[in-house]
Design a protein around this motif. Structure first.
Motif, PDB file in Angstrom:
ATOM      1  N   GLN A  77      -5.570   8.430   1.933  1.00 29.04           N
ATOM      2  CA  GLN A  77      -5.451   6.982   1.775  1.00 29.04           C
ATOM      3  C   GLN A  77      -6.698   6.352   2.388  1.00 29.04           C
ATOM      4  O   GLN A  77      -7.069   6.700   3.514  1.00 29.04           O
ATOM      5  CB  GLN A  77      -4.186   6.511   2.485  1.00 29.04           C
ATOM      6  N   GLU A 126       3.182  16.421   1.234  1.00 25.94           N
ATOM      7  CA  GLU A 126       3.232  16.069  -0.190  1.00 25.94           C
ATOM      8  C   GLU A 126       4.087  17.066  -0.967  1.00 25.94           C
ATOM      9  O   GLU A 126       4.789  16.701  -1.923  1.00 25.94           O
ATOM     10  CB  GLU A 126       1.804  15.984  -0.769  1.00 25.94           C
ATOM     11  N   LYS A 177       5.246  11.193   9.371  1.00 28.26           N
ATOM     12  CA  LYS A 177       4.769  10.448   8.201  1.00 28.26           C
ATOM     13  C   LYS A 177       5.868   9.513   7.710  1.00 28.26           C
ATOM     14  O   LYS A 177       7.032   9.901   7.606  1.00 28.26           O
ATOM     15  CB  LYS A 177       4.392  11.400   7.060  1.00 28.26           C
ATOM     16  N   VAL A 179       6.355   7.414   4.240  1.00 30.93           N
ATOM     17  CA  VAL A 179       5.736   7.451   2.921  1.00 30.93           C
ATOM     18  C   VAL A 179       6.555   6.603   1.939  1.00 30.93           C
ATOM     19  O   VAL A 179       7.745   6.859   1.739  1.00 30.93           O
ATOM     20  CB  VAL A 179       5.643   8.899   2.388  1.00 30.93           C
ATOM     21  N   ILE A 189       3.530   8.866  -4.771  1.00 34.33           N
ATOM     22  CA  ILE A 189       3.264   8.508  -3.381  1.00 34.33           C
ATOM     23  C   ILE A 189       2.384   7.267  -3.423  1.00 34.33           C
ATOM     24  O   ILE A 189       1.229   7.327  -3.861  1.00 34.33           O
ATOM     25  CB  ILE A 189       2.561   9.658  -2.644  1.00 34.33           C
ATOM     26  N   HIS A 207       1.812   4.726  -0.733  1.00 37.33           N
ATOM     27  CA  HIS A 207       1.009   4.572   0.487  1.00 37.33           C
ATOM     28  C   HIS A 207       1.808   5.162   1.635  1.00 37.33           C
ATOM     29  O   HIS A 207       3.009   5.430   1.501  1.00 37.33           O
ATOM     30  CB  HIS A 207       0.643   3.104   0.743  1.00 37.33           C
ATOM     31  N   PHE A 208       1.157   5.362   2.793  1.00 37.79           N
ATOM     32  CA  PHE A 208       1.845   6.031   3.894  1.00 37.79           C
ATOM     33  C   PHE A 208       1.189   5.698   5.221  1.00 37.79           C
ATOM     34  O   PHE A 208       0.073   5.165   5.278  1.00 37.79           O
ATOM     35  CB  PHE A 208       1.904   7.543   3.671  1.00 37.79           C
ATOM     36  N   TYR A 234       7.832  -0.272   6.725  1.00 40.06           N
ATOM     37  CA  TYR A 234       8.250   0.816   5.831  1.00 40.06           C
ATOM     38  C   TYR A 234       9.766   0.883   5.688  1.00 40.06           C
ATOM     39  O   TYR A 234      10.293   1.032   4.585  1.00 40.06           O
ATOM     40  CB  TYR A 234       7.693   2.161   6.334  1.00 40.06           C
TER      41      TYR A 234
END
Length: 290
Positions: free
Chosen positions: A104, A115, A140, A142, A149, A151-152, A237
């Motif tokens: 990112q 991932e 993380k 995410v 995916i 953003h994280f 988040y």
């Protein structure tokens, strides 16, 4: 002798875990301490051969730090937003494929290994739209939507807890967390008033000297305070989102407890199961061949 169709490998900094696979079925599993951190570039092939001895020469699908710049071969980062099923690179001269990480640009961040777990989670929940929390040394957060995916954010809570409890002055006072009420109170205080929580960390040492604060209570309060600080940092988040937690049972349970106390809808997923599901999805992308 086991003859798997393929071999799954989760190759981190500290350990190498391998599974002999027939489709999605686990035939056998092994773990060694030959992680990326103790190997030079020439050491990966022998370490893998030793770990998979007796399993033939099946194709290996690997994720984790084996694909780092210091690993066997660098598997480049794919910039987010990106499809949750990662790309792979092949190790020249070997039947080994390594999953690429995700990067990112702004704010700068990277992941490697998570991932593949997200891909495994989505294999079971293809319509999942929300946030995946992957607790660990570097947790993380995410955002996942439409199979991507988006953003994280990485938060170093696990590493900070280890440093403070083992290498700072608090090491004389902090033991394994063993006080649910103390954990809950410290987490609530840190989430609502982060500045006061940060300023009060030394109090754990002072109370152990002056009032014989039990090491288990000190550990629980330190854990709760740091997790509360993390939730405050990651609030954009989880607020108003469904959160899927992927991690070890004990650590995942702490995060689930903390989030549910804030009214968050939480689902929990077994870390090994989603890792294998993600690696299986990658193996199928190769056509099940070498």
């Amino acid at each position: 002798m086991i003859e798997p169709e393929w071999i799954a490998a989760d190759w981190g900094t500290t350990n190498l875990r391998v599974w002999a696979m027939r489709g999605a079925e686990v035939l056998d599993r092994r773990e060694t301490d030959r992680g990326m951190g103790v190997l030079d570039r020439e050491g990966f092939a022998p370490a893998l051969a030793q770990a998979t001895e007796g399993w033939g020469d099946a194709t290996v699908i690997a994720c984790g730090m084996v694909g780092a710049r210091q690993g066997w071969i660098e598997a480049p980062y794919a910039p987010a937003p990106v499809a949750a099923t990662p790309a792979m690179v092949r190790v020249p001269g070997h039947r080994v494929w390594i999953a690429c990480g995700v990067s990112q640009a702004d704010p700068a961040d990277v992941m490697r290994g998570e991932e593949t777990q997200i891909a495994g989670l989505l294999a079971a929940r293809p319509d999942f739209d929300g946030v995946v929390c992957l607790p660990g040394t570097h947790t993380k957060w995410v955002r996942v939507s439409a199979g991507e995916i988006c953003h994280f954010q990485t938060v170093m809570t696990g590493e900070i807890f280890a440093l403070l409890s083992r290498q700072s002055v608090l090491r004389h006072s902090v033991g394994d967390p063993d006080d649910d009420a103390g954990f809950d109170a410290a987490l609530s205080d840190a989430l609502s008033q982060p500045h006061r929580a940060f300023g009060g960390l030394f109090r754990l040492r002072a109370e152990s000297l002056l009032t014989d604060l039990a090491p288990g209570s000190a550990g629980a309060r330190l854990s709760g305070a740091l997790l509360g600080l993390e939730l405050a940092a990651a609030k954009p988040y989880w607020l108003g989102q469904q959160v899927a937690i992927v991690g070890s049972s004990r650590l995942a349970a702490l995060y689930a407890r903390a989030l549910r106390a804030q009214g968050v809808e939480v689902v929990e997923a077994d870390a090994e199961a989603v890792t294998l599901a993600g690696l299986h999805a990658l193996w199928k992308n190769t056509g099940g061949t070498s």
